[in-house]
Design a protein around this motif. Structure first.
Motif, PDB file in Angstrom:
ATOM      1  N   TYR A  74      24.073   9.237 112.763  1.00  0.00           N
ATOM      2  CA  TYR A  74      25.182   8.950 111.848  1.00  0.00           C
ATOM      3  C   TYR A  74      25.261   9.916 110.396  1.00  0.00           C
TER       4      TYR A  74
ATOM      5  N   LYS B  88      30.568  10.747 110.698  1.00  0.00           N
ATOM      6  CA  LYS B  88      30.612  11.277 111.893  1.00  0.00           C
ATOM      7  C   LYS B  88      29.199  10.765 112.777  1.00  0.00           C
TER       8      LYS B  88
ATOM      9  N   THR C  79      30.205  11.260 105.307  1.00  0.00           N
ATOM     10  CA  THR C  79      31.100  12.431 104.924  1.00  0.00           C
ATOM     11  C   THR C  79      31.779  12.430 103.824  1.00  0.00           C
TER      12      THR C  79
ATOM     13  N   TYR D 110      33.939   7.528 105.419  1.00  0.00           N
ATOM     14  CA  TYR D 110      34.242   8.455 106.519  1.00  0.00           C
ATOM     15  C   TYR D 110      32.780   8.904 106.996  1.00  0.00           C
TER      16      TYR D 110
ATOM     17  N   TYR E 148      34.833  11.972 121.484  1.00  0.00           N
ATOM     18  CA  TYR E 148      33.696  13.399 121.105  1.00  0.00           C
ATOM     19  C   TYR E 148      34.135  14.594 121.564  1.00  0.00           C
TER      20      TYR E 148
ATOM     21  N   VAL F  95      30.551  15.543 118.424  1.00  0.00           N
ATOM     22  CA  VAL F  95      31.051  14.775 117.232  1.00  0.00           C
ATOM     23  C   VAL F  95      31.973  14.021 117.369  1.00  0.00           C
ATOM     24  N   SER F  96      31.887  12.693 117.037  1.00  0.00           N
ATOM     25  CA  SER F  96      32.925  11.852 116.876  1.00  0.00           C
ATOM     26  C   SER F  96      33.197  11.085 115.378  1.00  0.00           C
ATOM     27  N   ARG F  97      34.478  11.525 114.723  1.00  0.00           N
ATOM     28  CA  ARG F  97      34.761  11.223 113.630  1.00  0.00           C
ATOM     29  C   ARG F  97      34.945   9.687 113.350  1.00  0.00           C
TER      30      ARG F  97
ATOM     31  N   HIS G 203      37.304   5.431 115.659  1.00  0.00           N
ATOM     32  CA  HIS G 203      36.561   6.788 115.960  1.00  0.00           C
ATOM     33  C   HIS G 203      37.331   7.470 117.052  1.00  0.00           C
TER      34      HIS G 203
END
Length: 173
Positions: free
Chosen positions: A47, A60, A50, A58, A169, A112-114, A166
């Motif tokens: 993880y 990712k 950000t 927030y 990806y 990546v998954s936000r 989320h």
């Protein structure tokens, strides 16, 4: 009137075209044929925070292909808070947002998954039933085994309170 009808017809075509989904790149689709799906052991999850603001944090989830071969992945994995020192799920799992695609990750490549977390303290304590969170339980897409990522925060025991969301990806780079 003719000008208005032509403008209306042009607008309808433009709007209809904006809902079309592009077809996959034939070269990418051909490259994915015969590529095995990524297993939990093929991908390492971490993880990265950000930003934060207005009651949200927030970050990712980053999956890195740590295997020696390319593998196919994409879409949504599972994401939830865990705590209690024993991996007990705290509250509702993450809500999924967006659309999913499939892609191939070569060794060393990342997906990546936000992540969007709502701060638990924004909820009334009686509704939230706050609990300490040890971290995230992460399921990579199409896997049945999970990974643990340390992420100390507070969650809500009440499964009706959804604190995490989320995205699907996406391949990085």
């Amino acid at each position: 009137m003719k000008t208005f009808l032509r403008l209306l017809a042009a607008t309808a075509l433009l709007v209809a075209g904006s809902f079309l989904v592009p077809s996959p790149d034939p070269a990418s689709a051909a490259a994915a044929v015969g590529v095995p799906g990524c297993r939990n052991a093929d991908l390492h999850a971490r993880y990265r925070a950000t930003d934060n603001g207005a009651g949200h944090r927030y970050g990712k989830i980053v999956l890195t292909n740590v295997s020696t071969h390319s593998c196919r992945t994409g879409g949504f994995g599972g994401l939830s808070y865990v705590g209690g020192g024993d991996g007990t799920q705290i509250g509702a799992p993450a809500t999924r947002e967006g659309t999913a695609t499939s892609f191939v990750l070569a060794p060393g490549q990342r997906a990546v998954s936000r992540v969007d977390e709502v701060v638990a303290d924004l909820y009334d304590a009686a509704t939230c039933r706050p609990r300490a969170v040890d971290g995230f339980r992460v399921y990579v897409p199409n896997a049945t085994r999970s990974q643990f990522i340390v992420h100390r925060t507070r969650g809500c025991l009440n499964p009706a309170v959804h604190l995490i969301s989320h995205t699907a990806y996406r391949k990085v780079g």
